[in-house]
Scaffold this active site. Sequence first.
Site, PDB file in Angstrom:
ATOM      1  CG  HIS A 208      -1.732   1.183   1.437  1.00 46.00           C
ATOM      2  ND1 HIS A 208      -1.807   1.853   2.634  1.00 46.00           N
ATOM      3  CD2 HIS A 208      -2.529   1.860   0.577  1.00 46.00           C
ATOM      4  CE1 HIS A 208      -2.619   2.878   2.514  1.00 46.00           C
ATOM      5  NE2 HIS A 208      -3.072   2.904   1.276  1.00 46.00           N
ATOM      6  CD  GLU A 235       0.791   8.495   5.989  1.00 46.46           C
ATOM      7  OE1 GLU A 235       0.348   8.670   4.845  1.00 46.46           O
ATOM      8  OE2 GLU A 235       1.945   8.837   6.320  1.00 46.46           O
ATOM      9  CG  ASP A 236       1.825   4.931   2.974  1.00 51.98           C
ATOM     10  OD1 ASP A 236       2.668   4.650   3.846  1.00 51.98           O
ATOM     11  OD2 ASP A 236       2.141   5.375   1.855  1.00 51.98           O
ATOM     12  CG  PHE A 237       4.140  -0.380   5.631  1.00 58.21           C
ATOM     13  CD1 PHE A 237       4.306  -1.345   4.651  1.00 58.21           C
ATOM     14  CD2 PHE A 237       4.471  -0.698   6.942  1.00 58.21           C
ATOM     15  CE1 PHE A 237       4.788  -2.611   4.984  1.00 58.21           C
ATOM     16  CE2 PHE A 237       4.953  -1.954   7.280  1.00 58.21           C
ATOM     17  CZ  PHE A 237       5.115  -2.918   6.293  1.00 58.21           C
TER      18      PHE A 237
END
Length: 397
Positions: A208, A235-237
Amino acid sequence: MALMIYSLYGFAIFFFVFWCAMWLLHLIAIFYGKYRLHKKVEDKPSDEAYPGVSILKPLMGTDPHLISNLETFFTMRYRAYELLFCIEDEKDPSIDVIYNLIKKYPKVATKVFIGGSSVGVNPKINNMHNAYQESVYDFILISDSGIRMKEDTLQDMVNHMSERTGIVHQMPFTCDRNGFAATYEKIYFGTAQSRMYLVADSLRVNCHTGMSTLMRKCVLEELGGIQTFGCYLAEDFFIAKTFIQKGWRTAISSQPAMQNSGICDVRSFQARLTRWAKLRVTMVPQVILLEPLSECMVIGACAAWAASLLFKWEPLVFYLIHILVWFMCDWILLSIVQNGSLPFNKFDFIVGWLFRECSGPYLFILAIFDNSIKWRNRSFRLAWGGRAQEIKPRIKC
């Protein structure tokens, strides 16, 4: 002496097996990309309720493409969405751009949030937090400022949100632009990045990236909201990792994320690649070994040596054939992701491809030996596990 010989053969077998595995990844990416990408978007029946989407747009500064990029969000063919613009600084020039677009499209539900919160070290999370708190719909779309949307892009993303899917994200790609830097970016996102992205999605592995991500708000709320991830720069991961741990799936939509930043030069893009590599190293330490071996020039040299030791094949011929076939596979994959004619000729592709493949290992080495990250006007130091600390916190006047 015998131990050394066995060790050499052991390394040779490892390199050759890894090389074979990389070709399998090429094939998976090509066939899965052909199957998954650029599908016709099915509109929902007019009498069927559309799930509402709150779109968070964090902004900082302007560039020559900002107006046209943002305008594509006002012209989407989707019935239930709101635009929530997030600007940290009240003097930011993007504010005027937003209000001009609001006047032009008064029927689109829009709110502007000026001044962020301090819920963590991540500037993007801090900037979006107030807007997230005020969002009214069941789905949250986080979309970076440089993203362009087609009229049916949001519909495409919503269509991929199945009953057990918690996150639908777009595979990163770029719009057609002029110049070598734009060619370099498109080649990277359409070959090395797309290959790993498509393979990871086909195997349901976390790949992601948060530049264009649709999420279930109810799951985020169970996790404590987006502020829970404010301690990470990536933060996405960690959002996707937590969703997966909770039993939710992630999926890519059929339309790639069309990046169209007005800032396009080799130096800034390489700084971006190095920053991403630093984040990967601290989040998934095993990439220190595996990522360099996934590079064409590196694994080709290792496999050529292995083939000469194991099978007595001519290493130079092996290496040149390896590069040629890898090059052809990347051309095929890039054409699939582009879904049309490429904006440059074959010579430009050769030059850009060679530059990307030769500079990739060098940028990764730079990332390993420096754990600090510069993000716009701020500096951070990374720790193992992906957490970050701001080195020189920004002082507001």
